[in-house]
Motif scaffolding. Structure first.
Motif, short mmCIF file in Angstrom:
data_model
loop_
_atom_site.label_atom_id
_atom_site.label_comp_id
_atom_site.label_asym_id
_atom_site.label_seq_id
_atom_site.Cartn_x
_atom_site.Cartn_y
_atom_site.Cartn_z
N GLY A 283 0.84 -1.19 0.00
CA GLY A 283 0.00 0.00 0.00
C GLY A 283 0.88 1.24 0.00
O GLY A 283 1.89 1.29 0.71
N SER A 284 0.48 2.24 -0.78
CA SER A 284 1.32 3.45 -0.91
C SER A 284 1.49 4.15 0.44
O SER A 284 2.45 4.87 0.64
CB SER A 284 0.70 4.41 -1.92
N GLU A 285 0.55 3.92 1.37
CA GLU A 285 0.63 4.62 2.66
C GLU A 285 0.93 3.66 3.81
O GLU A 285 0.63 3.97 4.97
CB GLU A 285 -0.67 5.39 2.91
N ASP A 286 1.49 2.51 3.50
CA ASP A 286 1.81 1.54 4.57
C ASP A 286 2.96 2.09 5.41
O ASP A 286 4.06 2.30 4.90
CB ASP A 286 2.19 0.19 3.94
N SER A 287 2.70 2.30 6.71
CA SER A 287 3.77 2.83 7.56
C SER A 287 4.47 1.71 8.34
O SER A 287 5.49 1.94 8.98
CB SER A 287 3.20 3.87 8.54
N LEU A 288 3.92 0.50 8.31
CA LEU A 288 4.53 -0.61 9.06
C LEU A 288 5.55 -1.35 8.21
O LEU A 288 6.66 -1.66 8.66
CB LEU A 288 3.43 -1.59 9.46
N THR A 289 5.14 -1.71 7.02
CA THR A 289 6.05 -2.34 6.05
C THR A 289 5.94 -1.42 4.83
O THR A 289 4.98 -1.47 4.10
CB THR A 289 5.61 -3.78 5.75
N THR A 290 6.93 -0.60 4.68
CA THR A 290 6.78 0.58 3.82
C THR A 290 7.08 0.28 2.36
O THR A 290 7.63 -0.79 2.02
CB THR A 290 7.76 1.68 4.30
N VAL A 291 6.80 1.27 1.52
CA VAL A 291 7.13 1.16 0.09
C VAL A 291 8.63 0.92 -0.05
O VAL A 291 9.06 0.11 -0.87
CB VAL A 291 6.68 2.44 -0.66
N SER A 292 9.46 1.57 0.78
CA SER A 292 10.90 1.33 0.59
C SER A 292 11.29 -0.08 1.04
O SER A 292 12.19 -0.68 0.43
CB SER A 292 11.78 2.41 1.21
N ASP A 293 10.61 -0.64 2.05
CA ASP A 293 10.86 -2.07 2.39
C ASP A 293 10.55 -2.94 1.17
O ASP A 293 11.31 -3.86 0.83
CB ASP A 293 9.95 -2.54 3.54
N ALA A 294 9.41 -2.64 0.53
CA ALA A 294 8.99 -3.44 -0.63
C ALA A 294 9.97 -3.25 -1.79
O ALA A 294 10.32 -4.22 -2.49
CB ALA A 294 7.58 -3.05 -1.04
N GLN A 295 10.43 -2.02 -1.98
CA GLN A 295 11.38 -1.77 -3.08
C GLN A 295 12.70 -2.52 -2.82
O GLN A 295 13.31 -3.04 -3.75
CB GLN A 295 11.63 -0.26 -3.22
N ARG A 296 13.12 -2.57 -1.55
CA ARG A 296 14.35 -3.31 -1.24
C ARG A 296 14.18 -4.80 -1.56
O ARG A 296 15.06 -5.43 -2.13
CB ARG A 296 14.73 -3.15 0.23
N MET A 297 13.01 -5.34 -1.21
CA MET A 297 12.77 -6.76 -1.54
C MET A 297 12.79 -6.96 -3.05
O MET A 297 13.41 -7.90 -3.55
CB MET A 297 11.40 -7.22 -1.00
N ALA A 298 12.10 -6.06 -3.75
CA ALA A 298 12.01 -6.20 -5.21
C ALA A 298 13.40 -6.12 -5.84
O ALA A 298 13.70 -6.83 -6.80
CB ALA A 298 11.10 -5.12 -5.79
N GLY A 299 14.25 -5.28 -5.27
CA GLY A 299 15.61 -5.14 -5.79
C GLY A 299 16.44 -6.40 -5.61
O GLY A 299 17.41 -6.62 -6.34
N ARG A 300 16.07 -7.22 -4.65
CA ARG A 300 16.88 -8.42 -4.36
C ARG A 300 16.30 -9.71 -4.92
O ARG A 300 17.02 -10.70 -5.03
CB ARG A 300 17.04 -8.57 -2.84
N ILE A 301 15.01 -9.73 -5.20
CA ILE A 301 14.42 -10.97 -5.74
C ILE A 301 14.48 -10.89 -7.26
O ILE A 301 13.79 -10.07 -7.87
CB ILE A 301 12.96 -11.18 -5.28
N PRO A 302 15.30 -11.73 -7.89
CA PRO A 302 15.48 -11.61 -9.33
C PRO A 302 14.14 -11.71 -10.08
O PRO A 302 13.34 -12.60 -9.81
CB PRO A 302 16.38 -12.80 -9.67
#
Ligand code: MLT
Length: 264
Positions: free
Chosen positions: A210-229
């Motif tokens: 969610g764009s406004e997720d403050s618990l598991t944030t967009v940057s947490d998700a972007q970090r995961m996306a950057g590491r999962i091929p």
């Protein structure tokens, strides 16, 4: 439906027909959080949702519930259902369980759907906060924890305008048994860091946040996306931590675009 696993009775639900999709709920929720996805995906998939031990209609056992233990429960359920490979989805704590499941049973995972979750372990401060929360739940039940959590689970707009949804989710959270909530809090506090695991994921992976997720944030998700091929990241606008409940259409659209891309 119910199945007796080794230490407790697990409640689960099976809908539709087709390739199997298993969805694991967050904390402190139950399988009904996935109803909007079950309605949509069961048109051409068999969708399995279950209550993790200590949640919903599944029995509680004394904790802590390590993510490995919860993953073992899911694995036993798949054995019981005679399923081989599945698409495995999880929201938040459900995502932590999906990481544990992948670590132990990756041959069973056809694809991953990670919703509002993160790979990192708890910081020492977060671990201490969980223990305080666990002690408070043991003393007074989950009511105060739910009050603290609910305001972060949805956007302000939804809290003001969709009281039916917010109250339904509040009831779902409040009905979690104290033993179950404590087991999950202590289990989440112990979970290992899954950052290194991300690089070893070689199955199609969809990440939703969610764009406004403050618990598991967009940057947490972007970090995961950057590491999962090869993973795909979808940011759903105007959603906080329970994206698939708050914006089911956005969540479903992402999943419905993703699933047909693999030959299941
Ligand atoms: C959840 O939504 O499952 C929990 O908020 C996750 C967490 O507390 O880390």
């Amino acid at each position: 439906m119910r199945v007796r696993l080794d230490a407790f009775e697990m409640f689960y639900s099976v809908s539709g027909a087709g390739p199997p999709v298993v969805l694991i709920h967050g904390f402190p929720l139950d399988h009904t959080m996935w109803q909007p996805q079950v309605d949509e995906l069961s048109k051409d998939h068999v969708v399995i949702t279950a209550d993790l031990r200590g949640h919903g209609q599944s029995q509680a056992t004394p904790g802590p519930y390590s993510m490995d233990l919860l993953a073992d429960d899911v694995n036993m359920l798949l054995d019981h259902l005679g399923l081989g490979q599945v698409v495995l989805g999880g929201l938040s704590m459900g995502g932590y369980v999906a990481f544990a499941f992948f670590r132990k049973y990756q041959q069973r995972v056809r694809a991953l759907i990670l919703v509002d979750t993160r790979a990192e372990a708890d910081t020492p401060e977060a671990k201490a906060r969980r223990e305080q929360q666990a002690q408070a739940v043991l003393k007074d039940g989950p009511g105060n924890l739910v009050n603290q959590m609910i305001v972060k689970m949805f956007t302000q707009k939804t809290i003001l305008n969709d009281t039916t949804l917010v109250e339904r989710v509040r009831k779902m959270m409040e009905s979690t048994s104290s033993v179950g909530a404590v087991g999950a809090l202590q289990g989440m506090a112990q979970r290992p860091d899954s950052t290194l695991l991300l690089e070893s994921i070689r199955v199609p992976t969809l990440i939703i946040v969610g764009s406004e997720d403050s618990l598991t944030t967009v940057s947490d998700a972007q970090r995961m996306a950057g590491r999962i091929p090869g993973s795909e990241l979808v940011i759903v606008p105007e959603a906080a931590h329970f994206t698939t409940l708050e914006k089911p259409r956005g969540g479903n659209a992402a999943v419905c675009r993703f699933l047909p891309r693999m030959s299941l």
